[in-house]
Scaffold this active site. Structure first.
Site, PDB file in Angstrom:
ATOM      1  N   ASN A   9       0.863  -1.185   0.000  1.00 46.23           N
ATOM      2  CA  ASN A   9       0.000   0.000   0.000  1.00 46.23           C
ATOM      3  C   ASN A   9       0.898   1.233   0.000  1.00 46.23           C
ATOM      4  O   ASN A   9       1.492   1.568   1.021  1.00 46.23           O
ATOM      5  CB  ASN A   9      -0.896  -0.048   1.256  1.00 46.23           C
ATOM      6  CG  ASN A   9      -1.699   1.232   1.447  1.00 46.23           C
ATOM      7  OD1 ASN A   9      -1.767   2.078   0.556  1.00 46.23           O
ATOM      8  ND2 ASN A   9      -2.310   1.366   2.617  1.00 46.23           N
ATOM      9  N   LYS A  11       0.136   4.271  -0.279  1.00 52.25           N
ATOM     10  CA  LYS A  11      -0.506   5.464   0.296  1.00 52.25           C
ATOM     11  C   LYS A  11      -0.291   6.673  -0.628  1.00 52.25           C
ATOM     12  O   LYS A  11      -0.282   6.509  -1.837  1.00 52.25           O
ATOM     13  CB  LYS A  11       0.006   5.688   1.717  1.00 52.25           C
ATOM     14  CG  LYS A  11      -0.145   4.416   2.571  1.00 52.25           C
ATOM     15  CD  LYS A  11       0.028   4.635   4.032  1.00 52.25           C
ATOM     16  CE  LYS A  11      -0.193   3.314   4.764  1.00 52.25           C
ATOM     17  NZ  LYS A  11      -0.103   3.413   6.196  1.00 52.25           N
ATOM     18  N   HIS A  95      -9.573   1.192   4.922  1.00 51.11           N
ATOM     19  CA  HIS A  95      -8.304   1.390   5.634  1.00 51.11           C
ATOM     20  C   HIS A  95      -8.521   2.355   6.802  1.00 51.11           C
ATOM     21  O   HIS A  95      -9.317   3.291   6.696  1.00 51.11           O
ATOM     22  CB  HIS A  95      -7.251   1.944   4.663  1.00 51.11           C
ATOM     23  CG  HIS A  95      -5.881   1.930   5.253  1.00 51.11           C
ATOM     24  ND1 HIS A  95      -5.448   2.912   6.111  1.00 51.11           N
ATOM     25  CD2 HIS A  95      -4.861   1.045   5.132  1.00 51.11           C
ATOM     26  CE1 HIS A  95      -4.212   2.621   6.489  1.00 51.11           C
ATOM     27  NE2 HIS A  95      -3.836   1.507   5.909  1.00 51.11           N
ATOM     28  N   GLU A  97      -6.907   4.755   7.850  1.00 54.00           N
ATOM     29  CA  GLU A  97      -6.692   6.183   7.522  1.00 54.00           C
ATOM     30  C   GLU A  97      -7.925   6.773   6.831  1.00 54.00           C
ATOM     31  O   GLU A  97      -8.230   7.956   7.000  1.00 54.00           O
ATOM     32  CB  GLU A  97      -5.422   6.332   6.652  1.00 54.00           C
ATOM     33  CG  GLU A  97      -4.169   6.131   7.495  1.00 54.00           C
ATOM     34  CD  GLU A  97      -2.979   5.545   6.760  1.00 54.00           C
ATOM     35  OE1 GLU A  97      -2.963   5.572   5.516  1.00 54.00           O
ATOM     36  OE2 GLU A  97      -2.062   5.042   7.436  1.00 54.00           O
ATOM     37  N   GLU A 167      -5.636  -4.912  10.630  1.00 50.30           N
ATOM     38  CA  GLU A 167      -4.628  -3.873  10.810  1.00 50.30           C
ATOM     39  C   GLU A 167      -4.889  -3.114  12.111  1.00 50.30           C
ATOM     40  O   GLU A 167      -5.663  -2.146  12.123  1.00 50.30           O
ATOM     41  CB  GLU A 167      -4.681  -2.894   9.644  1.00 50.30           C
ATOM     42  CG  GLU A 167      -4.378  -3.519   8.308  1.00 50.30           C
ATOM     43  CD  GLU A 167      -3.729  -2.517   7.364  1.00 50.30           C
ATOM     44  OE1 GLU A 167      -2.639  -2.809   6.883  1.00 50.30           O
ATOM     45  OE2 GLU A 167      -4.296  -1.439   7.149  1.00 50.30           O
ATOM     46  N   GLY A 173       2.306   2.257  10.802  1.00 49.08           N
ATOM     47  CA  GLY A 173       3.266   3.349  10.661  1.00 49.08           C
ATOM     48  C   GLY A 173       3.982   3.717  11.944  1.00 49.08           C
ATOM     49  O   GLY A 173       4.633   4.757  12.036  1.00 49.08           O
ATOM     50  N   SER A 213       3.246  -2.157  10.423  1.00 51.00           N
ATOM     51  CA  SER A 213       4.696  -2.245  10.657  1.00 51.00           C
ATOM     52  C   SER A 213       5.294  -3.599  10.264  1.00 51.00           C
ATOM     53  O   SER A 213       6.166  -4.129  10.957  1.00 51.00           O
ATOM     54  CB  SER A 213       5.028  -1.904  12.109  1.00 51.00           C
ATOM     55  OG  SER A 213       4.649  -0.558  12.386  1.00 51.00           O
TER      56      SER A 213
HETATM   57  P1  PGA Z   1       2.718   0.297   7.727  1.00 52.03           P
HETATM   58  O1  PGA Z   1       1.265   0.511   7.106  1.00 52.03           O
HETATM   59  O2  PGA Z   1       3.271  -0.983   7.140  1.00 52.03           O
HETATM   60  O3  PGA Z   1       3.511   1.499   7.304  1.00 52.03           O
HETATM   61  O4  PGA Z   1       2.563   0.188   9.197  1.00 52.03           O
HETATM   62  C1  PGA Z   1       0.389  -0.562   6.907  1.00 52.03           C
HETATM   63  C2  PGA Z   1      -0.902  -0.101   6.299  1.00 52.03           C
HETATM   64  O5  PGA Z   1      -1.331   1.023   6.609  1.00 52.03           O
HETATM   65  O6  PGA Z   1      -1.509  -0.812   5.497  1.00 52.03           O
END
Ligand code: PGA
Length: 251
Positions: A9, A11, A95, A97, A167, A173, A213
């Site tokens: 992803n 983003k 997601h 976010e 998640e 992140g 992560s």
């Molecule tokens: P990350 O994000 O691997 O940077 O923690 C995962 C995601 O948001 O799908």
């Protein structure tokens, strides 16, 4: 056996030149590599660019979001058909976010997942609890509410094309991944819920990804768990070397 799936992803990262470089790097490193479904989810602006590079290799394209209508006066939105038109086979939905910054609710995600399935896109439907919810002992309740809302009204046939990503919001992140045992506990709950609400057959074949992560150093341990079938990778998917290492370490 469920085939592992690793999705990157990206983003809101990567301009055209950067996307070409990253995709070419991944493609070169994964040439001839088999056994894992690999999906790249770049921003809308470079979907076609990435598709043109991967169309002759076994790497699939995914989008990060969609709108549920087929077409119409919805300024700024992208329809499921448009994603198919760009070469997408997958689409991320729900997601955290999107839930946090764009007020997406389970009802909205339900419409998006349904619209994706209707045109033959495979939705990667995300669920996950916040740190507060985990610390209050509400993780399983939160996941159950999200699954119930996001998958309301679905039939067994729909569920067969679905992918779920667990998640935990506190792991996204932050560099602080869920332990393999924490992931397994929730993944197992999700699979049981699917068996109860659809069928055991669907539950057995449905892939449940872990996200939050994920790095080359922790993917093996996570994948060793019975109900972890792959990963949705954010930060570590932005460099060809780390993403490729995650793919290779996943089997
Ligand atoms: P990350 O994000 O691997 O940077 O923690 C995962 C995601 O948001 O799908």
């Amino acid at each position: 056996m469920r085939k592992p799936l690793i999705a990157g992803n990206w983003k809101m990262y990567k301009t055209s030149d950067q996307a070409v470089k990253l995709t070419a790097g991944i493609k070169a490193a994964l040439k001839g590599f088999e056994g894992v479904d690999v999906v790249l989810c770049p921003p809308f602006t470079v979907l076609s660019t990435v598709y043109n590079i991967i169309s002759d290799i076994d790497i699939q394209l995914g989008a990060q979001d969609l709108y549920w209508e087929k077409e119409g006066a919805f300024t700024g939105e992208i329809s499921p058909i448009m994603l198919k038109d760009c070469g997408c086979e997958f689409v991320i939905s729900g997601h955290s976010e999107r839930r946090k910054y764009f007020s997406e609710t389970n009802e909205i995600i339900n419409k998006k997942v349904k619209a994706a399935l209707d045109v033959g896109l495979k939705p990667i439907c995300c669920v996950g609890e916040t740190l507060e919810e985990r610390e209050a002992g509400k993780t399983i309740d939160v996941i159950k509410t999200q699954l119930t809302g996001c998958l309301a009204g679905f039939e067994i046939g729909d569920a067969l094309n679905l992918i779920i990503a667990y998640e935990p919001v506190w792991a996204i992140g932050t560099g602080k991944n869920a332990t393999a045992a924490q992931a397994q506990e929730v993944h197992k709950f999700i699979r049981t819920w699917i068996a109860e609400n659809f069928s055991q057959g669907v539950a057995n074949s449905l892939r449940i990804l872990y996200g939050g992560s994920v790095k080359p150093a922790n993917i093996k341990e996570l994948m060793n768990e019975e109900d972890v079938d792959g990963a949705l990778v954010g930060g570590a998917s932005l460099e060809a070397s780390s993403f490729v290492e995650i793919v290779k370490n996943s089997i």
